[in-house]
Design a protein around this motif. Structure first.
Motif, PDB file in Angstrom:
ATOM      1  N   ILE A  28     111.757  92.011  -0.153  1.00  0.00           N
ATOM      2  CA  ILE A  28     111.209  92.199   1.193  1.00  0.00           C
ATOM      3  C   ILE A  28     111.490  90.977   2.060  1.00  0.00           C
ATOM      4  O   ILE A  28     111.894  91.096   3.226  1.00  0.00           O
ATOM      5  CB  ILE A  28     109.694  92.482   1.127  1.00  0.00           C
ATOM      6  CG1 ILE A  28     109.416  93.875   0.543  1.00  0.00           C
ATOM      7  CG2 ILE A  28     109.053  92.339   2.510  1.00  0.00           C
ATOM      8  CD1 ILE A  28     109.851  95.016   1.419  1.00  0.00           C
TER       9      ILE A  28
ATOM     10  N   LEU B 191     105.945  98.422   3.816  1.00  0.00           N
ATOM     11  CA  LEU B 191     107.350  98.061   3.608  1.00  0.00           C
ATOM     12  C   LEU B 191     107.848  98.558   2.262  1.00  0.00           C
ATOM     13  O   LEU B 191     107.294  98.221   1.221  1.00  0.00           O
ATOM     14  CB  LEU B 191     107.507  96.543   3.701  1.00  0.00           C
ATOM     15  CG  LEU B 191     107.020  95.916   5.018  1.00  0.00           C
ATOM     16  CD1 LEU B 191     107.116  94.403   4.951  1.00  0.00           C
ATOM     17  CD2 LEU B 191     107.817  96.461   6.204  1.00  0.00           C
TER      18      LEU B 191
ATOM     19  N   TYR C  77     110.017  92.567  -5.865  1.00  0.00           N
ATOM     20  CA  TYR C  77     110.030  93.199  -4.548  1.00  0.00           C
ATOM     21  C   TYR C  77     109.486  92.296  -3.458  1.00  0.00           C
ATOM     22  O   TYR C  77     109.846  92.448  -2.281  1.00  0.00           O
ATOM     23  CB  TYR C  77     109.303  94.540  -4.606  1.00  0.00           C
ATOM     24  CG  TYR C  77     110.137  95.588  -5.292  1.00  0.00           C
ATOM     25  CD1 TYR C  77     111.520  95.595  -5.148  1.00  0.00           C
ATOM     26  CD2 TYR C  77     109.569  96.566  -6.097  1.00  0.00           C
ATOM     27  CE1 TYR C  77     112.301  96.550  -5.774  1.00  0.00           C
ATOM     28  CE2 TYR C  77     110.354  97.526  -6.722  1.00  0.00           C
ATOM     29  CZ  TYR C  77     111.722  97.502  -6.549  1.00  0.00           C
ATOM     30  OH  TYR C  77     112.503  98.444  -7.168  1.00  0.00           O
ATOM     31  N   ARG C  78     108.650  91.345  -3.811  1.00  0.00           N
ATOM     32  CA  ARG C  78     108.234  90.344  -2.831  1.00  0.00           C
ATOM     33  C   ARG C  78     109.455  89.603  -2.286  1.00  0.00           C
ATOM     34  O   ARG C  78     109.583  89.373  -1.079  1.00  0.00           O
ATOM     35  CB  ARG C  78     107.269  89.362  -3.489  1.00  0.00           C
ATOM     36  CG  ARG C  78     105.953  89.187  -2.768  1.00  0.00           C
ATOM     37  CD  ARG C  78     105.086  88.211  -3.567  1.00  0.00           C
ATOM     38  NE  ARG C  78     103.793  88.748  -3.833  1.00  0.00           N
ATOM     39  CZ  ARG C  78     102.771  88.618  -3.000  1.00  0.00           C
ATOM     40  NH1 ARG C  78     102.925  87.978  -1.871  1.00  0.00           N
ATOM     41  NH2 ARG C  78     101.603  89.129  -3.303  1.00  0.00           N
TER      42      ARG C  78
ATOM     43  N   GLY D  26     101.960  91.722  -1.085  1.00  0.00           N
ATOM     44  CA  GLY D  26     102.526  92.605  -2.090  1.00  0.00           C
ATOM     45  C   GLY D  26     101.614  92.704  -3.293  1.00  0.00           C
ATOM     46  O   GLY D  26     100.817  91.790  -3.550  1.00  0.00           O
TER      47      GLY D  26
ATOM     48  N   ALA E 284     103.817  95.541   0.986  1.00  0.00           N
ATOM     49  CA  ALA E 284     104.847  96.168   0.156  1.00  0.00           C
ATOM     50  C   ALA E 284     104.257  97.340  -0.617  1.00  0.00           C
ATOM     51  O   ALA E 284     103.083  97.338  -0.992  1.00  0.00           O
ATOM     52  CB  ALA E 284     105.444  95.146  -0.802  1.00  0.00           C
TER      53      ALA E 284
ATOM     54  N   THR F  34     111.189  99.067  -0.483  1.00  0.00           N
ATOM     55  CA  THR F  34     112.413  98.398  -0.905  1.00  0.00           C
ATOM     56  C   THR F  34     113.443  99.462  -1.299  1.00  0.00           C
ATOM     57  O   THR F  34     113.292 100.636  -0.984  1.00  0.00           O
ATOM     58  CB  THR F  34     112.132  97.444  -2.071  1.00  0.00           C
ATOM     59  OG1 THR F  34     111.470  98.170  -3.117  1.00  0.00           O
ATOM     60  CG2 THR F  34     111.256  96.288  -1.630  1.00  0.00           C
TER      61      THR F  34
ATOM     62  N   GLU G  81     105.605  96.711  -6.923  1.00  0.00           N
ATOM     63  CA  GLU G  81     106.138  95.496  -7.535  1.00  0.00           C
ATOM     64  C   GLU G  81     106.320  95.725  -9.023  1.00  0.00           C
ATOM     65  O   GLU G  81     105.543  96.448  -9.657  1.00  0.00           O
ATOM     66  CB  GLU G  81     105.187  94.319  -7.304  1.00  0.00           C
ATOM     67  CG  GLU G  81     105.647  92.978  -7.848  1.00  0.00           C
ATOM     68  CD  GLU G  81     107.011  92.552  -7.300  1.00  0.00           C
ATOM     69  OE1 GLU G  81     108.030  92.998  -7.872  1.00  0.00           O
ATOM     70  OE2 GLU G  81     107.029  91.798  -6.328  1.00  0.00           O
TER      71      GLU G  81
END
Length: 260
Positions: A84, A34, A80-81, A101, A65, A36, A68
């Protein structure tokens, strides 16, 4: 590398979502990588719509992810956690414990990076990795100069990247200087990579990594070596490609059974 040029981000999001939907139907325990930023948002919006309207389920899916920030506290809205969760996983039925992540708050960053690599391996590796590309050719936060064989590690952000990301913060001074990112070698381990890019601002980066030499100065160019890399771009992002006509012809005549 397959380059597909489509009219807009909406069509790109729908095509990428088709591929992810097929993957999840055929492999309910699929592992998604994933990303961002703004590029993946049309994909996440379309997947959330299909979840709401047609019951597309992600209950057994795992998500990892790409990266981060280092130093943002847990729960910070721009970590970013949290991004997401906000943009994708909280809008579908992914189990929270299945969303992973890199740990940018760890006391021992190096150990946390090794642990993240092991977690990806333990999950069976990434089946489909979503990517965007930076204006300087970075993928994940692998800035120019990154080793093409790199693994998850701490990196210092380039000034251009901090400027690009300042729009998510009140001012550029709030943008961290350091991140934890999957390495280029880690990304290359994914079985399928889907990179999306929109707009004239990405046109030079797209030209460099699709048609330029493979070089650490343009990290995304490593995807030329990937056995299954799909590049989805709009007309503006394709503006500097010398082979655009060939890419359009190949896609227009692609066998329907082949998929992405």
């Amino acid at each position: 590398m397959e380059v597909i040029i489509l009219p807009s981000s909406k069509e790109i999001g729908a095509l990428a979502a088709d591929t992810i939907e097929d993957l999840v139907h055929n492999l309910p325990r699929a592992v998604l990588g994933l990303a961002t930023g703004s590029s993946p948002l049309p994909i996440y919006d379309e997947l959330a719509r299909r979840h709401d309207e047609s019951g597309l389920s992600f209950t057994q899916v795992h998500g990892f992810a790409l990266d981060e920030y280092v130093g943002l506290p847990a729960g910070h809205p721009e970590s970013y956690r949290e991004v997401i969760r906000r943009e994708f996983t909280n809008r579908v039925d992914v189990a929270p414990e299945n969303v992973h992540g890199p740990d940018g708050t760890a006391t021992d960053i190096a150990a946390a990076c090794l642990a993240y690599e092991e977690a990806i391996k333990a999950a069976g590796g990434v089946d489909l990795q979503i990517l965007g590309v930076g204006t300087n050719g970075h993928i994940g936060f692998n800035e120019p100069g990154s080793s093409l064989a790199s693994r998850t590690r701490i990196k210092t952000l380039a000034d251009q990247t901090r400027q690009d990301n300042a729009r998510f913060f009140d001012n550029i001074d709030q943008v961290p200087h350091h991140v934890v990112t999957q390495g280029l070698g880690t990304i290359m381990d994914a079985r399928h990579v889907v990179l999306v890019a929109y707009g004239a601002g990405k046109a030079q980066a797209v030209r460099d990594f699709v048609e330029g030499p493979v070089s650490a100065s343009c990290p995304a160019s490593v995807l030329q070596f990937h056995p299954h890399a799909t590049i989805l771009i709009d007309e503006a992002a394709a503006a500097k490609l010398t082979g655009a006509a060939s890419y359009r012809h190949a896609y227009a005549n692609k066998p329907a059974w082949q998929g992405l």
